[in-house]
Scaffold this motif. Structure first.
Motif, PDB file in Angstrom:
ATOM      1  N   THR A 201       0.830  -1.209   0.000  1.00 21.18           N
ATOM      2  CA  THR A 201       0.000   0.000   0.000  1.00 21.18           C
ATOM      3  C   THR A 201       0.865   1.260   0.000  1.00 21.18           C
ATOM      4  O   THR A 201       0.482   2.281  -0.574  1.00 21.18           O
ATOM      5  CB  THR A 201      -0.979   0.031   1.187  1.00 21.18           C
ATOM      6  N   ASN A 202       2.042   1.200   0.595  1.00 24.27           N
ATOM      7  CA  ASN A 202       2.978   2.323   0.494  1.00 24.27           C
ATOM      8  C   ASN A 202       3.390   2.556  -0.960  1.00 24.27           C
ATOM      9  O   ASN A 202       3.526   3.699  -1.407  1.00 24.27           O
ATOM     10  CB  ASN A 202       4.221   2.071   1.347  1.00 24.27           C
ATOM     11  N   ILE A 203       3.574   1.453  -1.685  1.00 20.57           N
ATOM     12  CA  ILE A 203       3.886   1.557  -3.114  1.00 20.57           C
ATOM     13  C   ILE A 203       2.691   2.138  -3.869  1.00 20.57           C
ATOM     14  O   ILE A 203       2.831   3.011  -4.731  1.00 20.57           O
ATOM     15  CB  ILE A 203       4.281   0.174  -3.673  1.00 20.57           C
ATOM     16  N   GLY A 204       1.500   1.674  -3.518  1.00 20.93           N
ATOM     17  CA  GLY A 204       0.291   2.156  -4.169  1.00 20.93           C
ATOM     18  C   GLY A 204       0.020   3.628  -3.924  1.00 20.93           C
ATOM     19  O   GLY A 204      -0.613   4.307  -4.742  1.00 20.93           O
ATOM     20  N   GLN A 205       0.520   4.164  -2.807  1.00 25.62           N
ATOM     21  CA  GLN A 205       0.340   5.582  -2.479  1.00 25.62           C
ATOM     22  C   GLN A 205       1.522   6.433  -2.943  1.00 25.62           C
ATOM     23  O   GLN A 205       1.547   7.636  -2.703  1.00 25.62           O
ATOM     24  CB  GLN A 205       0.146   5.733  -0.967  1.00 25.62           C
ATOM     25  N   GLY A 206       2.496   5.799  -3.610  1.00 22.99           N
ATOM     26  CA  GLY A 206       3.629   6.539  -4.142  1.00 22.99           C
ATOM     27  C   GLY A 206       4.737   6.812  -3.147  1.00 22.99           C
ATOM     28  O   GLY A 206       5.683   7.542  -3.439  1.00 22.99           O
ATOM     29  N   LYS A 207       4.661   6.223  -1.948  1.00 22.86           N
ATOM     30  CA  LYS A 207       5.712   6.435  -0.939  1.00 22.86           C
ATOM     31  C   LYS A 207       6.975   5.652  -1.285  1.00 22.86           C
ATOM     32  O   LYS A 207       8.083   6.069  -0.945  1.00 22.86           O
ATOM     33  CB  LYS A 207       5.198   6.030   0.441  1.00 22.86           C
ATOM     34  N   TYR A 208       6.809   4.478  -1.898  1.00 24.43           N
ATOM     35  CA  TYR A 208       7.921   3.655  -2.356  1.00 24.43           C
ATOM     36  C   TYR A 208       7.751   3.427  -3.862  1.00 24.43           C
ATOM     37  O   TYR A 208       6.626   3.403  -4.369  1.00 24.43           O
ATOM     38  CB  TYR A 208       7.925   2.264  -1.706  1.00 24.43           C
ATOM     39  N   SER A 209       8.862   3.206  -4.547  1.00 28.00           N
ATOM     40  CA  SER A 209       8.794   2.752  -5.939  1.00 28.00           C
ATOM     41  C   SER A 209       8.566   1.241  -5.957  1.00 28.00           C
ATOM     42  O   SER A 209       8.788   0.550  -4.946  1.00 28.00           O
ATOM     43  CB  SER A 209      10.091   3.081  -6.665  1.00 28.00           C
ATOM     44  N   VAL A 210       8.155   0.723  -7.093  1.00 24.83           N
ATOM     45  CA  VAL A 210       7.970  -0.728  -7.220  1.00 24.83           C
ATOM     46  C   VAL A 210       9.293  -1.446  -6.990  1.00 24.83           C
ATOM     47  O   VAL A 210       9.360  -2.468  -6.283  1.00 24.83           O
ATOM     48  CB  VAL A 210       7.395  -1.081  -8.609  1.00 24.83           C
ATOM     49  N   ASP A 211      10.374  -0.936  -7.575  1.00 21.19           N
ATOM     50  CA  ASP A 211      11.680  -1.591  -7.451  1.00 21.19           C
ATOM     51  C   ASP A 211      12.216  -1.589  -6.025  1.00 21.19           C
ATOM     52  O   ASP A 211      13.058  -2.419  -5.678  1.00 21.19           O
ATOM     53  CB  ASP A 211      12.702  -0.915  -8.373  1.00 21.19           C
ATOM     54  N   ARG A 212      11.737  -0.675  -5.203  1.00 20.55           N
ATOM     55  CA  ARG A 212      12.230  -0.644  -3.818  1.00 20.55           C
ATOM     56  C   ARG A 212      11.847  -1.919  -3.072  1.00 20.55           C
ATOM     57  O   ARG A 212      12.500  -2.289  -2.101  1.00 20.55           O
ATOM     58  CB  ARG A 212      11.690   0.582  -3.086  1.00 20.55           C
TER      59      ARG A 212
END
Length: 248
Positions: A201-212
């Motif tokens: 969900t952090n990825i979905g909210q733009g807090k993390y990139s997918v590659d992270r």
């Protein structure tokens, strides 16, 4: 003789599945009622553990008894005595060496998110108010299947011997106002699904990139992953066993 019990439960009132010294668990309640019906102390072994507040659409446990039981009658009596938030779906005889935990081939979980306030979902799903990019979350979910060591998503203080799990399926599906994460693996670590969902969900909210996500997994550091999401959105949804556990 050994018997399997298939059951479901709504986890809000319980401190998880496993017996606790000072809190009510699903196992404790089921053992108590089963012992009352059979008029002797019965110990049961569950297919795994669910944390406090987590629900189960399908759970299995086994117990031993030295007499042939009328399983249909036992199911009826148990359901009449159990609280309304625990329901027995089936009781059946298995091989004497069948084990509810160790013989499970796979386990599946669902995590339920609601995207708008819903008066009827506050005990059943996590409300997420910020927009979620489901496409990126599914790209990240696919990455999970490339790895086997999930220490980054495990509870820090745990006594497991290995952090290895084989994830066979991980996918987000949208259904109206609800977003559901489906994940299947041969085994799960404690807190693993809730930590994975928090990270995705952090990825979905733009807090993390997918590659992270790759960096997080490879770090083997719980502190680098997202926070654990609330327990009330998590459901143990399916447990699969080999056909040969049934008594011939």
């Amino acid at each position: 003789m050994r018997y399997f019990i298939e059951l479901s439960y709504f986890g809000k009132a319980y401190h998880g599945w496993q017996n606790q010294p000072s809190a009510v668990s699903v196992q404790e309640v089921l053992e108590s009622k089963l012992s009352m019906v059979l008029r002797e102390k019965i110990d049961i072994v569950g297919a795994g553990r669910t944390d406090a507040g987590v629900h189960a659409l399908q759970m299995f446990a086994h117990f031993d008894h030295d007499q042939q039981l009328d399983t249909a009658q036992l199911k009826y009596k148990l359901n009449s005595m159990l609280p309304k938030d625990i329901a027995v779906a089936n009781i059946f005889e298995v091989r004497q060496d069948a084990h509810a935990r160790f013989d499970a081939v796979s386990r599946s979980y669902e995590y339920h998110i609601v995207l708008e306030k819903d008066a009827f979902s506050h005990d059943f799903a996590w409300l997420v108010k910020l927009p979620l990019d489901v496409k990126k979350m599914n790209q990240a979910a696919d990455i999970l299947k490339e790895y086997t060591n999930f220490k980054s998503f495990s509870r820090s203080r745990t006594d497991v011997k290995t952090y290895n799990c084989r994830i066979d399926h991980a996918e987000w599906r949208k259904d109206g106002n609800r977003l559901i994460f489906h994940i299947t693996a041969d085994r799960f670590l404690r807190n693993m699904v809730r930590a994975i969902v928090g990270t995705l969900t952090n990825i979905g909210q733009g807090k993390y990139s997918v590659d992270r996500l790759k960096e997080i997994i490879e770090s083997e550091d719980r502190g680098k992953a997202g926070a654990s999401v609330p327990a009330h959105g998590l459901y143990l949804s399916r447990i699969v066993y080999p056909e040969n556990i049934m008594k011939e």
